[in-house]
Design a protein around this motif. Structure first.
Motif, PDB file in Angstrom:
ATOM      1  N   HIS A   1       0.824  -1.170   0.021  1.00 44.97           N
ATOM      2  CA  HIS A   1      -0.101  -0.071   0.214  1.00 44.97           C
ATOM      3  C   HIS A   1       0.859   1.305  -0.171  1.00 44.97           C
ATOM      4  O   HIS A   1       0.484   2.225  -0.609  1.00 44.97           O
TER       5      HIS A   1
ATOM      6  N   ASP B   1      -8.618  -1.873   1.396  1.00 42.20           N
ATOM      7  CA  ASP B   1      -8.364  -2.336  -0.029  1.00 42.20           C
ATOM      8  C   ASP B   1      -9.524  -1.577  -0.997  1.00 42.20           C
ATOM      9  O   ASP B   1      -8.805  -1.185  -1.975  1.00 42.20           O
TER      10      ASP B   1
ATOM     11  N   ALA C   1      -7.947   1.764  -1.355  1.00 39.43           N
ATOM     12  CA  ALA C   1      -6.866   1.832  -2.307  1.00 39.43           C
ATOM     13  C   ALA C   1      -7.455   1.649  -3.921  1.00 39.43           C
ATOM     14  O   ALA C   1      -6.791   2.455  -4.659  1.00 39.43           O
TER      15      ALA C   1
END
Length: 417
Positions: A15, A110, A113
């Motif tokens: 990340h 997630d 992201a």
């Protein structure tokens, strides 16, 4: 033995790298466009993104304070940029602040992201199209800008205020759904309008047909027909524009169906898809027959973001929705088909969305909705051929009628299969 901390560590590093990559993407664009100047570039933006990501990873509670703290050096750098370079543009400064947030989003989860990747790509594209955006803005007249502003204001104010339920005073209609569909259909036209204005009229008659099909295929047909009365030798190229604008109506209807009732899409895709393919092939033949020196000024279509046409479409859509429900109860499928035909003579979008909605609610069957939508599309196609005959030359009317007639027959063939 596997270290249980390896998984989270690898995920954190991933990340962080993603945040740095998004920052580098934006930074490279700023440096290549020379818009960042000495303010920020390919090294500064990745560091800004990493700053947001590290704070989110280890000190999430102080993220607002961290962003506020970063504003101070950014402001100082911005003032220095103005002082030394005389550039007061805020774009790079705002992009830097957005990059901080993107870095934090990339580290958050997630889902964050994924959203960061989408937004980061959109930001990069927006930053890179500076010249086309400014050229587009300069092409729009002041009256068009005011019309767009009024429409957007009405959308933002009216849409949330409308009740999202069926009202007896409106004979069971849902006012928010009706207005939402008005905004959706108008938005499709506006996207095409922006595309046409951005690419410019020099892209030629092909763009006129495609954009005209999304904004107003009827207006495009009328314009091309009138041009053949001024110069009869242009009937090939004008026929190409009319056919292109007419067949664009079919994929536009498929987009509307996909939004309103995706389950219906597979049934309607075959006949409308066949009409699109046959029409595209015919348009290609017309383009090949067009002489290289045959040119025609593209039609200047009006901005779809205008309040009056939107309100008119809303009234038509509400009336079609209401009538379709009642005729289905009273006369069954035959009543729906008659309504689809007469509605399609004026507007395909209203009937397409209406039948998609009724099929989703179970008020009509999938077969009836599919047939009704195709009938509406065919009726509107007949209107284009009739306009070419009445307003254009005999050659234009005959050529457009033959081509669109073949298109209609292909749709009927796949409808009865």
């Amino acid at each position: 033995m596997v270290d249980p901390t390896t998984g989270p560590l690898v995920e954190t590093v991933f990340h962080l790298l993603l945040a740095a990559g998004l920052g580098a993407l934006i930074g490279l664009e700023r440096e290549q466009s020379e818009s960042g100047g000495s303010f920020a570039g390919s090294r500064t933006f990745p560091l800004i993104a990493l700053y947001g990501a590290l704070v989110q990873a280890f000190f999430p509670s102080v993220l607002p304070f961290a962003v506020g703290t970063l504003v101070v050096p950014l402001t100082v750098a911005y003032v220095g940029k103005i002082w030394y370079e005389g550039d007061i543009g805020l774009t790079t400064l705002v992009a830097a602040l957005v990059t901080v947030v993107l870095g934090a989003m990339a580290m958050h989860s997630d889902r964050g992201a994924i959203i960061a990747i989408i937004v980061g790509g959109a930001v990069t594209v927006l930053l890179s199209v500076k010249d086309p955006v400014h050229e587009f803005a300069n092409r729009i007249e002041e009256s068009e800008r005011r019309a767009s502003a009024k429409f957007i204001l009405v959308v933002l104010v009216v849409l949330p205020a409308l009740p999202d339920r069926s009202l007896d005073v409106l004979y069971g209609l849902n006012p928010r759904f009706i207005w939402l569909m008005v905004v959706f259909v108008t938005g499709l036209g506006f996207v095409a309008y922006v595309l046409g204005q951005t690419l410019g009229p020099e892209r030629g008659i092909a763009l006129t047909g495609i954009v005209g099909g999304f904004v107003s295929s009827t207006a495009t047909t009328v314009s091309m027909a009138e041009k053949t009365t001024q110069n009869a030798t242009l009937y090939h190229v004008c026929a190409f524009a009319v056919v292109t604008a007419s067949i664009v109506m079919f994929p536009r209807a498929l987009i509307e169906i996909a939004v309103v009732n995706p389950d219906l899409l597979s049934n309607v895709a075959l006949p409308l898809g066949a009409m699109t393919v046959v029409g595209a092939v015919a348009a290609g033949v017309l383009y090949w027959l067009t002489a290289a020196d045959e040119t025609v000024e593209p039609e200047e279509l009006k901005n779809p973001f205008r309040l009056r046409p939107a309100l008119i479409f809303g009234v038509i859509f509400a009336a079609v929705l209401l009538v379709s429900e009642y005729v289905n109860e009273w006369f069954g499928a035959s009543g729906v088909y008659v309504t689809a035909f007469f509605s399609g003579l004026a507007d395909v979008d209203a009937m397409t969305i209406t039948l998609s909605r009724l099929a989703a609610e179970g008020a009509v069957s999938t077969e009836v909705a599919t047939t009704g939508i195709v009938i509406a599309a065919i009726a509107n196609t007949f209107v284009k051929a009739a306009l070419a005959w009445v307003l254009g030359t005999h050659r234009l009317g005959r050529l457009v009628s033959i081509v669109l007639g073949v298109v209609v027959l292909s749709g009927l063939a796949f409808l009865v299969v």
